[in-house]
Design a protein around this motif. Structure first.
Motif, PDB file in Angstrom:
ATOM      1  N   LEU A  82       1.084  -1.254  -0.059  1.00  0.00           N
ATOM      2  CA  LEU A  82      -0.066  -0.219  -0.220  1.00  0.00           C
ATOM      3  C   LEU A  82       0.863   1.039   0.101  1.00  0.00           C
ATOM      4  N   LEU A  83      -0.028   2.220  -0.855  1.00  0.00           N
ATOM      5  CA  LEU A  83       1.245   3.875  -0.584  1.00  0.00           C
ATOM      6  C   LEU A  83      -0.111   4.224  -0.568  1.00  0.00           C
ATOM      7  N   GLY A  84       0.754   4.853   0.336  1.00  0.00           N
ATOM      8  CA  GLY A  84      -0.655   6.457   0.544  1.00  0.00           C
ATOM      9  C   GLY A  84      -1.389   6.408   2.609  1.00  0.00           C
ATOM     10  N   ASP A  85      -1.336   5.315   2.489  1.00  0.00           N
ATOM     11  CA  ASP A  85      -2.571   4.689   3.982  1.00  0.00           C
ATOM     12  C   ASP A  85      -1.806   5.219   5.534  1.00  0.00           C
ATOM     13  N   LEU A  86      -0.219   5.689   4.777  1.00  0.00           N
ATOM     14  CA  LEU A  86      -0.645   6.605   6.343  1.00  0.00           C
ATOM     15  C   LEU A  86      -1.243   7.902   6.287  1.00  0.00           C
ATOM     16  N   GLU A  87      -1.312   8.658   5.297  1.00  0.00           N
ATOM     17  CA  GLU A  87      -2.038   9.785   4.772  1.00  0.00           C
ATOM     18  C   GLU A  87      -3.079   9.544   4.667  1.00  0.00           C
ATOM     19  N   MET A  88      -3.463   8.248   4.595  1.00  0.00           N
ATOM     20  CA  MET A  88      -5.372   8.396   4.509  1.00  0.00           C
ATOM     21  C   MET A  88      -5.444   8.336   6.560  1.00  0.00           C
ATOM     22  N   ILE A  89      -4.843   7.941   7.153  1.00  0.00           N
ATOM     23  CA  ILE A  89      -5.380   7.607   8.264  1.00  0.00           C
ATOM     24  C   ILE A  89      -4.937   9.157   9.750  1.00  0.00           C
ATOM     25  N   ASN A  90      -4.080   9.161   9.194  1.00  0.00           N
ATOM     26  CA  ASN A  90      -3.625  10.778   9.538  1.00  0.00           C
ATOM     27  C   ASN A  90      -3.384  12.150   8.165  1.00  0.00           C
ATOM     28  N   PRO A  91      -4.394  13.116   7.582  1.00  0.00           N
ATOM     29  CA  PRO A  91      -4.443  13.425   6.768  1.00  0.00           C
ATOM     30  C   PRO A  91      -2.913  14.663   7.119  1.00  0.00           C
ATOM     31  N   GLN A  92      -1.905  13.993   5.575  1.00  0.00           N
ATOM     32  CA  GLN A  92      -0.491  15.290   5.508  1.00  0.00           C
ATOM     33  C   GLN A  92      -0.740  14.935   4.503  1.00  0.00           C
ATOM     34  N   PRO A  93       0.949  16.028   4.042  1.00  0.00           N
ATOM     35  CA  PRO A  93       1.750  15.691   2.870  1.00  0.00           C
ATOM     36  C   PRO A  93       2.748  14.573   2.755  1.00  0.00           C
ATOM     37  N   THR A  94       2.625  14.005   1.145  1.00  0.00           N
ATOM     38  CA  THR A  94       3.581  12.830   1.407  1.00  0.00           C
ATOM     39  C   THR A  94       4.708  13.057   2.307  1.00  0.00           C
ATOM     40  N   THR A  95       5.269  11.231   3.360  1.00  0.00           N
ATOM     41  CA  THR A  95       6.416  11.639   4.064  1.00  0.00           C
ATOM     42  C   THR A  95       7.771  11.219   3.241  1.00  0.00           C
ATOM     43  N   CYS A  96       7.500  10.546   1.862  1.00  0.00           N
ATOM     44  CA  CYS A  96       8.892  10.260   1.219  1.00  0.00           C
ATOM     45  C   CYS A  96       8.616  10.585  -0.343  1.00  0.00           C
ATOM     46  N   ASN A  97       9.292   9.871  -1.197  1.00  0.00           N
ATOM     47  CA  ASN A  97       9.993   9.542  -2.368  1.00  0.00           C
ATOM     48  C   ASN A  97       9.897   7.741  -3.177  1.00  0.00           C
ATOM     49  N   VAL A  98       9.321   8.330  -3.745  1.00  0.00           N
ATOM     50  CA  VAL A  98       8.245   6.457  -3.778  1.00  0.00           C
ATOM     51  C   VAL A  98       8.607   6.907  -5.810  1.00  0.00           C
ATOM     52  N   GLN A  99       9.616   6.394  -6.604  1.00  0.00           N
ATOM     53  CA  GLN A  99      10.323   6.245  -7.579  1.00  0.00           C
ATOM     54  C   GLN A  99      10.590   4.792  -7.996  1.00  0.00           C
ATOM     55  N   VAL A 100       9.665   4.923  -9.323  1.00  0.00           N
ATOM     56  CA  VAL A 100       9.610   3.175 -10.186  1.00  0.00           C
ATOM     57  C   VAL A 100      10.991   3.532 -10.605  1.00  0.00           C
ATOM     58  N   ILE A 101      11.150   1.783 -10.693  1.00  0.00           N
ATOM     59  CA  ILE A 101      12.575   1.281 -10.866  1.00  0.00           C
ATOM     60  C   ILE A 101      12.528   0.520 -12.199  1.00  0.00           C
ATOM     61  N   GLU A 102      10.944  -0.377 -12.282  1.00  0.00           N
ATOM     62  CA  GLU A 102      10.625  -1.092 -13.156  1.00  0.00           C
ATOM     63  C   GLU A 102       9.444  -0.725 -13.408  1.00  0.00           C
ATOM     64  N   LYS A 103       8.507  -1.033 -15.063  1.00  0.00           N
ATOM     65  CA  LYS A 103       7.433  -0.480 -15.237  1.00  0.00           C
ATOM     66  C   LYS A 103       6.793  -1.279 -14.399  1.00  0.00           C
ATOM     67  N   THR A 104       5.576  -0.828 -13.633  1.00  0.00           N
ATOM     68  CA  THR A 104       4.271  -1.283 -12.399  1.00  0.00           C
ATOM     69  C   THR A 104       3.458  -0.291 -12.947  1.00  0.00           C
ATOM     70  N   TYR A 105       2.639  -1.242 -12.688  1.00  0.00           N
ATOM     71  CA  TYR A 105       0.896  -1.003 -12.361  1.00  0.00           C
ATOM     72  C   TYR A 105       0.586  -0.883 -10.414  1.00  0.00           C
ATOM     73  N   CYS A 106      -0.088   0.273 -10.986  1.00  0.00           N
ATOM     74  CA  CYS A 106      -0.860   0.180  -9.733  1.00  0.00           C
ATOM     75  C   CYS A 106      -2.320   0.878  -9.827  1.00  0.00           C
TER      76      CYS A 106
END
Length: 231
Positions: A82-106
């Motif tokens: 999961l990405l964004g779970d912490l921000e869902m529970i405690n609304p705030q800006p994103t706390t880290c960078n998530v950069q794809v290193i190969e083709k990725t589906y979400c």
């Protein structure tokens, strides 16, 4: 990022990862399928996040920007996460960078739909708690790795996580490439220390220099050195 309007593909991912089992109600109408290409960001530190992401096929590196202008590698994402779970529970800006290193589906569900349908769903909240618990464990482990493991072990893990595999003339080749200045920062080392460690791995027969990149020639030895670091 590209939105994939392919219901069959979306349903295949939902079935593969049993995503329907996470919710008490049918959330398929609220789900969107996104495709990220190599080097694209799913989210950036300090920016608002508008979706909860179910990270599926692919791989991404997660890192923080430090106040001294450098960056520090936290972990890699792969498989269902999961990405964004912490921000869902405690609304705030994103706390880290998530950069794809190969083709990725979400698969993504907007924050509006999360607030409207899921913040009182016990199955979903139980899954969120499990996700946050796993992240806390990984963060604790990876913080210890950055402090206590030699660069050789951390670099071996990084190479295994980011190397590219290609097939040519029925021969599989695994290549490691990247901006060495950025990599040294992510691994908390100086540029010179990184070069010395790359040379050590060459001497040990793990990799060899080929032009502007390195070729992995002994993956088993690299795995032995990596010891399942950076999860």
């Amino acid at each position: 990022m590209k939105k994939i309007k392919d219901i069959k593909k979306l349903n295949n991912f939902i079935k593969k990862y049993n995503i329907d089992e996470i919710f008490s109600k049918d959330m398929r109408p609220a789900m969107e399928l996104f495709l990220y290409e190599k080097n694209e960001y799913i989210c950036k530190e300090g920016e608002p996040i508008n979706y909860l992401y179910f990270f599926l096929d692919g791989k991404a590196k997660v890192y923080n920007n430090l106040s001294n202008g450098k960056a520090l590698l936290l972990c890699f994402y792969h498989g269902l996460m999961l990405l964004g779970d912490l921000e869902m529970i405690n609304p705030q800006p994103t706390t880290c960078n998530v950069q794809v290193i190969e083709k990725t589906y979400c698969i993504a569900i907007s924050t509006d739909n999360i607030k409207l349908y899921l913040m009182e769903d016990p199955k979903f909240l139980k899954f969120i708690c499990k996700s946050l618990g796993e992240k806390l464990n990984n963060l604790s482990k990876n913080s210890s790795i950055n402090l206590l493991y030699p660069l050789e072990n951390r670099l071996a893990s990084y190479i295994l996580a980011t190397a590219e595999t290609s097939l040519s003339n029925n021969k599989t080749t695994t290549i490691f490439r990247g901006n060495l200045t950025e990599i040294s920062e992510l691994l908390g080392a100086s540029y010179r220390h990184l070069l010395r460690t790359l040379n050590t791995l060459c001497v040990k027969g793990c990799i060899r220099k080929k032009g502007s990149h390195y070729e992995v020639i002994n993956e088993d030895l690299l795995k032995e050195l990596a010891a399942d670091l950076y999860r």
